[in-house]
Design a protein around this motif. Structure first.
Motif, PDB file in Angstrom:
ATOM      1  N   ASP A 219      -1.504  -7.613  -8.041  1.00  0.00           N
ATOM      2  CA  ASP A 219      -1.195  -7.801  -9.456  1.00  0.00           C
ATOM      3  C   ASP A 219       0.272  -8.099  -9.750  1.00  0.00           C
ATOM      4  OD1 ASP A 219      -3.870  -7.243 -10.119  1.00  0.00           O
ATOM      5  OD2 ASP A 219      -3.486  -5.082 -10.110  1.00  0.00           O
ATOM      6  N   SER A 220       1.160  -7.967  -8.760  1.00  0.00           N
ATOM      7  CA  SER A 220       2.586  -8.197  -9.027  1.00  0.00           C
ATOM      8  C   SER A 220       3.251  -8.830  -7.819  1.00  0.00           C
ATOM      9  CB  SER A 220       3.281  -6.867  -9.371  1.00  0.00           C
ATOM     10  OG  SER A 220       3.311  -6.011  -8.227  1.00  0.00           O
ATOM     11  N   GLY A 221       4.513  -9.263  -8.002  1.00  0.00           N
ATOM     12  CA  GLY A 221       5.273  -9.803  -6.888  1.00  0.00           C
ATOM     13  C   GLY A 221       4.940 -11.246  -6.577  1.00  0.00           C
ATOM     14  N   PRO A 222       5.426 -11.737  -5.418  1.00  0.00           N
ATOM     15  CA  PRO A 222       5.269 -13.164  -5.086  1.00  0.00           C
ATOM     16  C   PRO A 222       3.822 -13.597  -4.854  1.00  0.00           C
ATOM     17  CG  PRO A 222       6.185 -11.947  -3.226  1.00  0.00           C
ATOM     18  CD  PRO A 222       6.204 -11.019  -4.402  1.00  0.00           C
ATOM     19  N   TYR A 223       2.915 -12.638  -4.649  1.00  0.00           N
ATOM     20  CA  TYR A 223       1.513 -12.981  -4.374  1.00  0.00           C
ATOM     21  C   TYR A 223       0.586 -12.538  -5.499  1.00  0.00           C
ATOM     22  CZ  TYR A 223       3.754 -13.403   0.154  1.00  0.00           C
ATOM     23  OH  TYR A 223       4.616 -13.751   1.172  1.00  0.00           O
ATOM     24  N   ALA A 224       1.143 -12.323  -6.676  1.00  0.00           N
ATOM     25  CA  ALA A 224       0.345 -11.878  -7.824  1.00  0.00           C
ATOM     26  C   ALA A 224      -0.799 -12.854  -8.086  1.00  0.00           C
ATOM     27  CB  ALA A 224       1.229 -11.757  -9.064  1.00  0.00           C
ATOM     28  N   GLY A 225      -1.974 -12.298  -8.294  1.00  0.00           N
ATOM     29  CA  GLY A 225      -3.158 -13.093  -8.577  1.00  0.00           C
ATOM     30  C   GLY A 225      -3.983 -13.432  -7.354  1.00  0.00           C
ATOM     31  N   THR A 226      -3.468 -13.168  -6.150  1.00  0.00           N
ATOM     32  CA  THR A 226      -4.237 -13.461  -4.931  1.00  0.00           C
ATOM     33  C   THR A 226      -5.160 -12.304  -4.591  1.00  0.00           C
ATOM     34  OG1 THR A 226      -2.496 -12.587  -3.475  1.00  0.00           O
ATOM     35  CG2 THR A 226      -2.406 -14.927  -4.019  1.00  0.00           C
ATOM     36  N   GLU A 227      -6.237 -12.645  -3.922  1.00  0.00           N
ATOM     37  CA  GLU A 227      -7.265 -11.662  -3.585  1.00  0.00           C
ATOM     38  C   GLU A 227      -7.281 -11.404  -2.089  1.00  0.00           C
ATOM     39  OE1 GLU A 227     -10.479 -13.870  -5.139  1.00  0.00           O
ATOM     40  OE2 GLU A 227     -10.128 -13.269  -7.212  1.00  0.00           O
ATOM     41  N   TYR A 228      -7.846 -10.281  -1.697  1.00  0.00           N
ATOM     42  CA  TYR A 228      -7.923  -9.926  -0.286  1.00  0.00           C
ATOM     43  C   TYR A 228      -9.161  -9.071  -0.040  1.00  0.00           C
ATOM     44  CZ  TYR A 228      -5.769  -5.490  -1.851  1.00  0.00           C
ATOM     45  OH  TYR A 228      -5.489  -4.307  -2.497  1.00  0.00           O
ATOM     46  N   SER A 229      -9.532  -8.926   1.211  1.00  0.00           N
ATOM     47  CA  SER A 229     -10.708  -8.125   1.567  1.00  0.00           C
ATOM     48  C   SER A 229     -10.308  -6.670   1.785  1.00  0.00           C
ATOM     49  CB  SER A 229     -11.359  -8.671   2.842  1.00  0.00           C
ATOM     50  OG  SER A 229     -11.896  -9.947   2.621  1.00  0.00           O
ATOM     51  N   ALA A 230     -11.095  -5.757   1.236  1.00  0.00           N
ATOM     52  CA  ALA A 230     -10.844  -4.321   1.385  1.00  0.00           C
ATOM     53  C   ALA A 230     -12.156  -3.641   1.754  1.00  0.00           C
ATOM     54  CB  ALA A 230     -10.291  -3.733   0.092  1.00  0.00           C
TER      55      ALA A 230
ATOM     56  N   ARG B  23       1.408  -8.829   2.278  1.00  0.00           N
ATOM     57  CA  ARG B  23       1.514  -9.330   0.905  1.00  0.00           C
ATOM     58  C   ARG B  23       1.621  -8.173  -0.090  1.00  0.00           C
ATOM     59  NH1 ARG B  23      -3.397 -13.071  -0.051  1.00  0.00           N
ATOM     60  NH2 ARG B  23      -4.309 -11.773   1.598  1.00  0.00           N
ATOM     61  N   LEU B  24       0.937  -7.072   0.177  1.00  0.00           N
ATOM     62  CA  LEU B  24       1.063  -5.887  -0.682  1.00  0.00           C
ATOM     63  C   LEU B  24       2.472  -5.307  -0.619  1.00  0.00           C
ATOM     64  CD1 LEU B  24      -2.365  -4.147  -0.001  1.00  0.00           C
ATOM     65  CD2 LEU B  24      -1.534  -4.920  -2.229  1.00  0.00           C
ATOM     66  N   LEU B  25       3.180  -5.578   0.473  1.00  0.00           N
ATOM     67  CA  LEU B  25       4.572  -5.153   0.599  1.00  0.00           C
ATOM     68  C   LEU B  25       5.537  -6.185   0.026  1.00  0.00           C
ATOM     69  CD1 LEU B  25       4.463  -3.588   4.173  1.00  0.00           C
ATOM     70  CD2 LEU B  25       4.895  -2.381   2.021  1.00  0.00           C
ATOM     71  N   GLY B  26       5.016  -7.326  -0.405  1.00  0.00           N
ATOM     72  CA  GLY B  26       5.857  -8.364  -0.997  1.00  0.00           C
ATOM     73  C   GLY B  26       6.694  -9.129   0.007  1.00  0.00           C
ATOM     74  N   VAL B  27       6.311  -9.139   1.283  1.00  0.00           N
ATOM     75  CA  VAL B  27       7.068  -9.835   2.317  1.00  0.00           C
ATOM     76  C   VAL B  27       7.042 -11.334   2.030  1.00  0.00           C
ATOM     77  CG1 VAL B  27       7.249 -10.327   4.790  1.00  0.00           C
ATOM     78  CG2 VAL B  27       6.524  -8.056   4.006  1.00  0.00           C
ATOM     79  N   PRO B  28       8.186 -11.975   1.869  1.00  0.00           N
ATOM     80  CA  PRO B  28       8.185 -13.404   1.520  1.00  0.00           C
ATOM     81  C   PRO B  28       7.762 -14.276   2.695  1.00  0.00           C
ATOM     82  CG  PRO B  28      10.421 -12.622   1.892  1.00  0.00           C
ATOM     83  CD  PRO B  28       9.536 -11.405   1.916  1.00  0.00           C
ATOM     84  N   GLY B  29       7.079 -15.372   2.378  1.00  0.00           N
ATOM     85  CA  GLY B  29       6.744 -16.368   3.383  1.00  0.00           C
ATOM     86  C   GLY B  29       5.657 -15.992   4.361  1.00  0.00           C
ATOM     87  N   VAL B  30       4.943 -14.925   4.117  1.00  0.00           N
ATOM     88  CA  VAL B  30       3.909 -14.516   5.070  1.00  0.00           C
ATOM     89  C   VAL B  30       2.668 -15.389   4.901  1.00  0.00           C
ATOM     90  CG1 VAL B  30       2.896 -12.732   3.576  1.00  0.00           C
ATOM     91  CG2 VAL B  30       2.649 -12.558   6.046  1.00  0.00           C
ATOM     92  N   THR B  31       2.079 -15.788   6.029  1.00  0.00           N
ATOM     93  CA  THR B  31       0.852 -16.589   6.045  1.00  0.00           C
ATOM     94  C   THR B  31      -0.097 -16.003   7.073  1.00  0.00           C
ATOM     95  OG1 THR B  31       1.611 -18.080   7.800  1.00  0.00           O
ATOM     96  CG2 THR B  31       2.200 -18.662   5.525  1.00  0.00           C
ATOM     97  N   GLU B  32      -1.341 -16.473   7.059  1.00  0.00           N
ATOM     98  CA  GLU B  32      -2.275 -16.021   8.083  1.00  0.00           C
ATOM     99  C   GLU B  32      -1.781 -16.400   9.474  1.00  0.00           C
ATOM    100  OE1 GLU B  32      -6.130 -17.573   7.069  1.00  0.00           O
ATOM    101  OE2 GLU B  32      -6.657 -15.753   5.960  1.00  0.00           O
TER     102      GLU B  32
ATOM    103  N   THR C 158       6.920  -5.391  10.008  1.00  0.00           N
ATOM    104  CA  THR C 158       6.703  -4.620   8.787  1.00  0.00           C
ATOM    105  C   THR C 158       8.039  -4.128   8.245  1.00  0.00           C
ATOM    106  OG1 THR C 158       4.618  -3.830   9.719  1.00  0.00           O
ATOM    107  CG2 THR C 158       5.452  -2.688   7.774  1.00  0.00           C
ATOM    108  N   PRO C 159       8.346  -4.396   6.970  1.00  0.00           N
ATOM    109  CA  PRO C 159       9.617  -3.910   6.402  1.00  0.00           C
ATOM    110  C   PRO C 159       9.589  -2.402   6.197  1.00  0.00           C
ATOM    111  CG  PRO C 159       8.276  -4.902   4.692  1.00  0.00           C
ATOM    112  CD  PRO C 159       7.555  -5.143   5.991  1.00  0.00           C
ATOM    113  N   ALA C 160      10.750  -1.847   5.933  1.00  0.00           N
ATOM    114  CA  ALA C 160      10.864  -0.391   5.801  1.00  0.00           C
ATOM    115  C   ALA C 160      10.306   0.115   4.482  1.00  0.00           C
ATOM    116  CB  ALA C 160      12.327   0.022   5.944  1.00  0.00           C
ATOM    117  N   GLY C 161      10.290  -0.704   3.453  1.00  0.00           N
ATOM    118  CA  GLY C 161       9.838  -0.230   2.157  1.00  0.00           C
ATOM    119  C   GLY C 161       9.168  -1.329   1.362  1.00  0.00           C
ATOM    120  N   GLY C 162       8.997  -1.076   0.091  1.00  0.00           N
ATOM    121  CA  GLY C 162       8.376  -2.063  -0.781  1.00  0.00           C
ATOM    122  C   GLY C 162       7.010  -1.612  -1.246  1.00  0.00           C
TER     123      GLY C 162
END
Length: 619
Positions: free
Chosen positions: A358-369, A463-472, A480-484
């Motif tokens: 819902d937020s950040g650079p990937y807002a609106g994208t969906e994922y499997s849970a 993507r939930l961590l907001g890591v920029p430029g991540v792709t499959e 993995t970053p330390a926070g976010g």
């Protein structure tokens, strides 16, 4: 009904259960009914009784070793001669599992044969896949029974677990072991294990041209999940092909819709068509597949045809609801004239898990849970929402927190992670995949708790961590970053129970020729697509189909708590023409057509909570 967008994210296989265990953690289970509504238990918890164009000829309960009622004790059914064979599943406790032998010489009064029970080894159970065939060659002359073996929950694999077991049932009242726990002993790392891999289902056939007998196995534990053995000498089975991964070899998968991510073999049949042997393999999110297995050796098996799922779930679309199909190709059979095929899409959950950032650079994208089956489930009353807090691997004591914890897989068990998240005060948890070659895969987590606890792949986690430029393409190698932490919503949307597909098929008799599979129609029990029946009526999913061997327009469906259903089919579609639900309800797993010695035809169904039912279709 609200309109949902295409390609909604999902667990890949809704209603996943940890039934199959082993290394293959994304393998969904089946046959585990919600204990809050038992069939054969009064007037509540099931659909009303019905008998339309179907006569109940006879029925028989099986013996019950657990003292806790027969609920969930029976799985599949097969028949040969005057005997039916019912596999004894692991519910409610994984004890005295194996095969019940039933005398059906008098169809009106079937009865279990005392002292003829065929046991599985301790720690194993039998479920999907049992068959008896007459085998006559230099090594064996008699009736050969084969059943699969899976490992009981919480039991460690042993040399006496997994694989398939072969029994001599020439005298069904005195079964004799031929070969126990044989199968594929290779592991995903390329080594050999002491126990064969768990086998979810199997099917044998004899090539009339060579008089060689084969059996195909569903391997629960490897990507090469279609194994073929030569059992012409059933005392010394030989693996002839353990290299079949239909996704890798034949491309049996599709990129869209994006929720069809759990692509693996589930069940199969083998049919002689001219001078070739055709296997119809059901490849879960990959669709329905026809293979030429006339020569089952590596490199010799060829693709005849495969199906793809449409962008929209047809049964939901017919009700004004736009959502991607569930997938879940479970079991199928070709019609006697080979012009049609009916396939069953099993789905134990009428709700789809929809996950969105819902937020950040990937807002609106969906994922499997994928929810942990034994944790609090996400349903119409339970939602995960808000900003996530990254807490590392959660293998030790965590600082106090609230909301949703985001956890990286690894170091400790899923249960330890869940316990740590709860102890810190979080009300939900999301575990994402760590660095590994299969970082885009899903997992059904073995963890129990009172909060929602779901699994996502590494791409979703980063993507939930907001890591920029991540792709499959780079997710598996991205650090993995330390926070976010971004905001997310994970909710449930009603998408109905599993249903039936009718295909037109072209299966050429000439070896090497390709054919086609084209979908004609779908069919669902009406209540299974009504949200009012999502809870409290049992599992309203289809399970298996049995084609009428005498009529290329009639088929029989085991529809769990929706009972036995009879359908007519053809080039114009599929429609229901008969139904049966007993007083007090039913819970049908298997279905098979059987003829007695006079040629009279019956339909056998295995009721999970009772035993054997014998029917006659009057339409």
């Amino acid at each position: 009904m609200a309109i949902l967008t295409l390609g909604l994210a999902t667990a890949g296989s809704s209603g996943a259960h940890p039934d199959h265990g082993g290394a293959r953690e994304d393998f969904p289970g089946e046959g585990v009914a919600d204990g809050s509504y038992k069939q054969h238990d009064g007037d509540e918890g099931h659909l009303p009784a019905v008998s339309r164009n179907v006569t109940l000829v006879g029925k028989a309960a099986v013996t019950n070793p657990s003292g806790a009622g027969n609920t969930g004790r029976i799985a599949d059914v097969t028949a040969f001669g005057d005997y039916a064979y019912l596999t004894a599943f692991r519910e409610p406790t994984c004890e005295r599992t194996g095969v019940h032998v039933m005398d059906i010489s008098d169809p009106a009064h079937p009865a279990e044969v005392t002292g003829a029970f065929i046991p599985t080894s301790d720690g194993s159970y039998a479920g999907e896949g049992i068959q008896v065939e007459r085998v006559e060659n230099a090594y064996f002359r008699g009736d050969l029974l084969i059943h699969q073996n899976e490992t009981c929950p919480n039991a460690a694999p042993t040399p006496n677990s997994g694989g398939i077991s072969l029994w001599d049932v020439t005298d069904p009242r005195s079964p004799k072991p031929v070969a126990l726990h044989t199968g594929d002993f290779t592991n995903p790392q390329g080594g050999l294990d002491a126990a064969p891999n768990q086998t979810h289902s199997m099917r044998m056939w004899t090539d009339v041209f060579t008089n060689r007998t084969y059996v195909v196995l569903v391997d629960d534990e490897e990507a090469n999940d279609v194994d073929i053995m030569d059992i012409t000498d059933p005392f010394h089975p030989v693996m002839v092909n353990d290299e079949l991964d239909l996704g890798a070899v034949f491309g049996v998968e599709q990129a869209d819709p994006g929720n069809l991510t759990s692509v693996f073999s589930h069940d199969m049949m083998i049919t002689k068509v001219g001078r070739r042997y055709v296997m119809n393999m059901n490849y879960w999110d990959g669709g329905y597949v026809l293979l030429d297995v006339t020569d089952p050796r590596p490199g010799k098996v060829t693709l005849i045809a495969e199906s793809d799922y449409a962008a929209l779930d047809e049964e939901r679309a017919a009700r004004g609801h736009e959502i991607s199909p569930e997938g879940n190709a479970h079991q199928s059979e070709l019609s006697p004239n080979r012009k049609f095929m009916i396939g069953t899409d099993e789905d134990f959950s009428p709700f789809r898990i929809v996950a969105k950032i819902d937020s950040g650079p990937y807002a609106g994208t969906e994922y499997s849970a994928t929810p942990a089956p034994d944790a609090k489930q996400i349903d119409e009353n339970t939602t995960i929402s808000g900003v996530v807090t990254y807490v590392g691997d959660a293998c030790g004591t965590l600082p106090a927190g609230s909301g949703t914890a985001l956890v990286e897989r690894g170091t400790c068990s899923f249960q330890v992670k869940l316990d740590a998240v709860v102890a810190a005060g979080y009300t939900a948890g999301i575990v994402f995949q760590n660095h590994r070659t299969d970082c885009l895969s899903g997992v059904s987590m073995a963890a129990s708790g009172e909060i929602p606890f779901v699994f996502a792949n590494r791409y979703a986690g980063l993507r939930l961590l907001g890591v920029p430029g991540v792709t499959e393409a780079n997710a598996c190698t991205t650090t993995t970053p330390a926070g976010g932490g971004e905001a997310t919503t994970i909710r449930a949307a009603f998408d109905g129970w599993g249903y039936v597909r009718l295909f037109g098929t072209d299966v050429p008799t000439r070896p090497g020729a390709t054919g086609s599979i084209r979908q004609i129609d779908t069919y669902a029990v009406p209540e299974s697509q009504d949200a009012a029946y999502a809870r409290g009526f049992g599992d309203l999913s289809v399970h298996e189909v049995a084609m009428d061997p005498e009529n290329s327009d009639t088929a029989y469906l085991s529809y769990y708590a929706a009972g036995l259903r009879v359908v007519k089919y053809g080039k114009d579609g599929i429609e229901e023409v008969g139904a049966f639900i007993d007083e007090g309800g039913n819970n049908f797993w298997g279905v098979e057509v059987w003829k007695d010695e006079t040629g009279e035809q019956y339909v056998l169904a295995s009721d999970r909570d009772h035993g054997l039912y014998v029917f006659r279709f009057d339409g």
